[in-house]
Design a protein around this motif. Sequence first.
Motif, PDB file in Angstrom:
ATOM      1  N   ARG A  73       0.988  -1.322  -0.060  1.00 21.37           N
ATOM      2  CA  ARG A  73      -0.035   0.396  -0.071  1.00 21.37           C
ATOM      3  C   ARG A  73       1.102   1.146  -0.089  1.00 21.37           C
ATOM      4  O   ARG A  73       0.092   2.515   0.047  1.00 21.37           O
ATOM      5  CB  ARG A  73      -0.639  -0.076   1.625  1.00 21.37           C
ATOM      6  N   LEU A  74       2.359   0.817  -0.203  1.00 17.63           N
ATOM      7  CA  LEU A  74       3.541   2.077   0.433  1.00 17.63           C
ATOM      8  C   LEU A  74       3.635   2.456  -1.164  1.00 17.63           C
ATOM      9  O   LEU A  74       4.216   1.261  -2.522  1.00 17.63           O
ATOM     10  CB  LEU A  74       3.782   2.100   1.473  1.00 17.63           C
ATOM     11  N   THR A  75       3.753   3.740  -1.857  1.00 18.93           N
ATOM     12  CA  THR A  75       4.139   3.376  -2.930  1.00 18.93           C
ATOM     13  C   THR A  75       5.844   4.883  -3.050  1.00 18.93           C
ATOM     14  O   THR A  75       5.033   5.854  -2.363  1.00 18.93           O
ATOM     15  CB  THR A  75       3.399   4.478  -4.114  1.00 18.93           C
ATOM     16  N   MET A  76       6.670   4.668  -3.200  1.00 21.72           N
ATOM     17  CA  MET A  76       7.695   5.660  -3.431  1.00 21.72           C
ATOM     18  C   MET A  76       7.827   6.204  -4.624  1.00 21.72           C
ATOM     19  O   MET A  76       8.129   5.756  -5.045  1.00 21.72           O
ATOM     20  CB  MET A  76       8.050   5.677  -2.335  1.00 21.72           C
ATOM     21  N   VAL A  77       7.592   7.719  -4.961  1.00 24.78           N
ATOM     22  CA  VAL A  77       8.355   8.254  -5.988  1.00 24.78           C
ATOM     23  C   VAL A  77       9.248   9.571  -6.389  1.00 24.78           C
ATOM     24  O   VAL A  77       9.018  10.188  -5.129  1.00 24.78           O
ATOM     25  CB  VAL A  77       7.273   8.045  -7.096  1.00 24.78           C
ATOM     26  N   PRO A  78      10.733   9.541  -7.359  1.00 28.65           N
ATOM     27  CA  PRO A  78      11.703  10.999  -6.510  1.00 28.65           C
ATOM     28  C   PRO A  78      10.507  12.152  -7.217  1.00 28.65           C
ATOM     29  O   PRO A  78       9.364  12.136  -8.201  1.00 28.65           O
ATOM     30  CB  PRO A  78      12.307  10.347  -7.736  1.00 28.65           C
ATOM     31  N   LEU A  79      11.128  13.581  -6.880  1.00 29.32           N
ATOM     32  CA  LEU A  79      10.653  14.462  -6.947  1.00 29.32           C
ATOM     33  C   LEU A  79      11.084  15.029  -7.357  1.00 29.32           C
ATOM     34  O   LEU A  79      12.418  15.376  -6.009  1.00 29.32           O
ATOM     35  CB  LEU A  79       9.253  14.564  -6.019  1.00 29.32           C
ATOM     36  N   LEU A  80      11.651  15.741  -8.410  1.00 32.20           N
ATOM     37  CA  LEU A  80      12.692  17.122  -8.893  1.00 32.20           C
ATOM     38  C   LEU A  80      12.182  18.099  -7.787  1.00 32.20           C
ATOM     39  O   LEU A  80      10.471  18.664  -8.357  1.00 32.20           O
ATOM     40  CB  LEU A  80      12.700  16.957 -10.354  1.00 32.20           C
ATOM     41  N   ASP A  81      12.859  18.782  -7.710  1.00 33.73           N
ATOM     42  CA  ASP A  81      12.424  19.974  -7.261  1.00 33.73           C
ATOM     43  C   ASP A  81      12.516  21.539  -7.790  1.00 33.73           C
ATOM     44  O   ASP A  81      12.737  20.885  -9.867  1.00 33.73           O
ATOM     45  CB  ASP A  81      13.742  20.936  -6.240  1.00 33.73           C
ATOM     46  N   ALA A  82      12.028  22.253  -7.979  1.00 37.15           N
ATOM     47  CA  ALA A  82      11.861  23.896  -9.145  1.00 37.15           C
ATOM     48  C   ALA A  82      11.315  24.352  -8.309  1.00 37.15           C
ATOM     49  O   ALA A  82      10.812  25.353  -8.042  1.00 37.15           O
ATOM     50  CB  ALA A  82      10.222  23.399 -10.063  1.00 37.15           C
TER      51      ALA A  82
END
Length: 357
Positions: A73-82
């Motif tokens: 139930r846990l999804t982790m994804v990368p997020l690029l800063d802006a």
Amino acid sequence: MPEKVFDCLVFIGRFQPPHRGHIEVIAQALSKAEQVIVLIGSAWQARSLRNPWTFDERAEMIRACIGSEDQSRLTMVPLLDALYNDDIWVRDVQKKVRDLAMQPAQKLPKIALIGARQTRSNYFLTLFPQWQSVSVDPLDGISSEDIRVPLFHDADTARAYLAQTPHPTLEAPVTARLSQFMDTEHWQALHQERQLLEQYQRAWQDTPYPPMFITVNAVVVQSGHVLLVERRAAPGKGLYALPGGFVQPQERLEDACFRELRDNIRLKVPEPVLRGSLRAHRLFDDPHRSWRGRTLAQAFYLALRPEQRLPEVRMPRTSRHKAVWLPLADLDPEQLFEDHFFIIQSFLGLPAGYNAS
């Protein structure tokens, strides 16, 4: 099992490194929602004292703290800063959540953001009015910044800090992985940067007020290439950086930029042509943008006329760095020093998303 209040809860953070407070928020999110999406920010950035661990390393630390019954139930994804455009960042978050949130049968998913109550880093909770906000009481006295300081001071200090049992701020799987990280060349490089930073700070420790530095950078673009400098010494050894430097006391900002291009980069373009190519300029002032402390950068965007050959660059032989023309398609946030990728992004309108493949 009690019925969940939400279909999806979204937790956004940097997790440098993940501490007990972060894990507690995720645990509460799992108790309230069928699905939890953790967006791990500052992804695809060069390692630094502020961003020591990659997305994969941080995701592994977090997942190691979650029970097997909740892993699916846990999804982790990368997020690029802006850093200098909230709208780009918000759009990226919206798109990731839209694509990842599981769709309940015949209804729209009930989505909310979750975060620690009244923390400075959670201002973004106000940027998504379409989603509810769920606040969790923060654990007192826990800060990732305070954790990072002893980890890179010296090896003995770091190992003693990690050896505390039970650790007051870190879960056991995290301390184990941080201990392993100390045996890598990445820790050695960051430790060296820490020593340089302390040396730099000692030079300014007797000033009557905290120092603030003024610098300039040049974003010079021609024929789909951007002029960069490959750093050959710490900090940021091996990374690309924009040409630039400190402003002299009796110097205008614009003049400082052209002086750097003329004297230090030795770009073989007449100065009148450079000045005529100036298209925009902007102040970049993120408080955390530079390793040395509070540093403001005025950047100048120069769009040179397209030519078959790129202008010659002849840096002095005594320079510790090397100038290169890099194709825009080869720009990689992980290979850019400090916030220089985001400065380029600001002028050229590069997309928020980044695909490491």
